[in-house]
Design a protein around this motif. Sequence first.
Motif, PDB file in Angstrom:
ATOM      1  N   UNK A 248      52.348  47.013  20.405  1.00  0.00           N
ATOM      2  CA  UNK A 248      53.399  46.659  19.787  1.00  0.00           C
ATOM      3  C   UNK A 248      54.447  47.527  20.021  1.00  0.00           C
ATOM      4  N   UNK A 249      54.610  48.689  19.933  1.00  0.00           N
ATOM      5  CA  UNK A 249      55.565  49.721  20.240  1.00  0.00           C
ATOM      6  C   UNK A 249      56.107  49.571  21.760  1.00  0.00           C
ATOM      7  N   UNK A 250      55.102  49.129  22.656  1.00  0.00           N
ATOM      8  CA  UNK A 250      55.511  49.253  23.826  1.00  0.00           C
ATOM      9  C   UNK A 250      56.366  47.903  24.481  1.00  0.00           C
ATOM     10  N   UNK A 251      56.335  46.702  23.504  1.00  0.00           N
ATOM     11  CA  UNK A 251      56.825  45.727  23.473  1.00  0.00           C
ATOM     12  C   UNK A 251      58.552  45.881  23.059  1.00  0.00           C
ATOM     13  N   UNK A 252      58.802  46.816  22.369  1.00  0.00           N
ATOM     14  CA  UNK A 252      60.040  46.795  21.450  1.00  0.00           C
ATOM     15  C   UNK A 252      61.072  47.191  22.455  1.00  0.00           C
ATOM     16  N   UNK A 253      62.166  46.722  22.402  1.00  0.00           N
ATOM     17  CA  UNK A 253      63.498  46.751  23.335  1.00  0.00           C
ATOM     18  C   UNK A 253      64.803  47.167  22.335  1.00  0.00           C
ATOM     19  N   UNK A 254      64.923  46.554  21.086  1.00  0.00           N
ATOM     20  CA  UNK A 254      65.929  46.980  20.329  1.00  0.00           C
ATOM     21  C   UNK A 254      65.873  47.994  19.448  1.00  0.00           C
ATOM     22  N   UNK A 255      67.064  48.671  18.800  1.00  0.00           N
ATOM     23  CA  UNK A 255      66.971  49.791  18.024  1.00  0.00           C
ATOM     24  C   UNK A 255      66.487  49.312  16.826  1.00  0.00           C
TER      25      UNK A 255
END
Length: 527
Positions: free
Chosen positions: A391-398
């Motif tokens: 899940x963390x690896x898929x995050x892009x936005x602040x």
Amino acid sequence: MQKKKEKFLNKIVKKDYNNELEMILEKKTFDETAKNLLLSILYKIEASYKDYEKIKRNVMTKEEYIKQCINMIQENCDNITICKMNSKEADILGDKTFLVDKENKRIICYPIERKLLYCIAKISKHDEIIKKDYPIIWETLSNVINVGNNIEIVEPLRDFNGYSWTTIHNEIESIAYNIIYQNLRILLGQEFLEKWIKNKEFIIDYMEILKSRLEEKYGTKNQKDIVKVIEKLSVLLELKYNPNKKEKYEKEKIEVEETLKKISDKEKYIEMITKQKRKLAQEIKLIDETVSDKTLLQKEYIKRNENLPLKKKIFSVRILSKLMQEERNEKLDELEKLNALLNPKKFVSYKREMEQKYTFLKLVEVKNLEKEIEKTLIKLQKVFLNCYQLKIKEINGKSEMIDCIYQFRYYHLLPFTSEIDVSEEKEIQEELKETRRILLDKAQELKIITVTSKNKEIDEEILKNIFTIRMLILEDVYIKLIKEKDKMYLQLFDDEIFEEKIELKDFGNINKKDLEIKVNKKIKVFI
């Protein structure tokens, strides 16, 4: 100016909700103690929910939550009795703190606000939220989801008071149910679970949706591992909290064992089914002949009543005819099931169902339930953390990253047993460390969190402490490194709260050149 407007609007909302609840309570026959307790609950939630929403993330808005609570009181509570010591209600409760009678929409409860709110949540639930196509777990997993949600509904009142966040382990009705529910909420979102709980029909198969969403987000293996472990936990917890189920499951286990033995020899099994079909067909034919012939029906009426006690006697031939028609329908249903088993696909499906059922029923043989529950919970956390890393690896936005940091801090501080939090469980330290590393790397990559050292190990040792503090607003947290002789200490604080110094035991001889921050200088963690 904007803040003043928001405060003004909040006052209006608060007044409206109080008035709405008071109007509902006027129509109820609750005593004044109950009414005052309910108004007090609403007042405290008004004061605490903002902090709850900030810390936990991915929850209902305050307006949605309060509206839900008011609706539960209006629709599901006809009688709330607040129990006094040495009263007849106290005798009814015995050693319990509350009693919920869903059929009569009645609650008896001691004057404890969090217990009363728990009762209101409990009385509003459908007992079955999983189709009976899923043997055993249709009931046990329904309980896990329902109880977990009940505990969540109480949380804003239980753990928040408008200025601090405190979790007392023994105030949680079931730590195991809670952590399973929170695992699912963090992975799949609050909205999905709320829809599942409120679903009144079985047209939608939420177990299938659960599997589908887990697979889509976290892969096939993780999906299978999570579902398998949660199903097992649900049965173990049922045996723990409902000991009377053990005898029922033991009987079912014997029956399923016998069925599986018969199924193992397919030819003999088909022969047995064929005989049963013939027998049922003859019985249905006999019922048809009896019901259509007045003389035969009269004889059957006399014959049955001869062997029945007075209380169970059939009082007319017409009633007997109706009873026999019901018997005929039951036999037709049974015949239809037997016909289905002769279908090769249905047979394979039935065999698989019996094998799965047997797997759950064999859990009655577990000698130490507490130990097995803890071991299985640890296994669930390992799979959960593996999914959280994805899940963390898929995050892009602040914004999404900040939510993730808050959620992970919340997860760290979830009670794992009556004595320790998740962060203190020794068996999952490696998984926690790896997840923290991925999270901090991503947060620093997105320029959300300060880099404290060029040395990754030192950087993580310093920053990991933000996940174990209960300061309400992480964005306001400052850190300070303090050097005293040959020891290095870390201090965390905001404008109002000052945490004790934490010794960085393995880093007493940190070279200042390795640091990206100055010693003895206050540094903000969030950029």
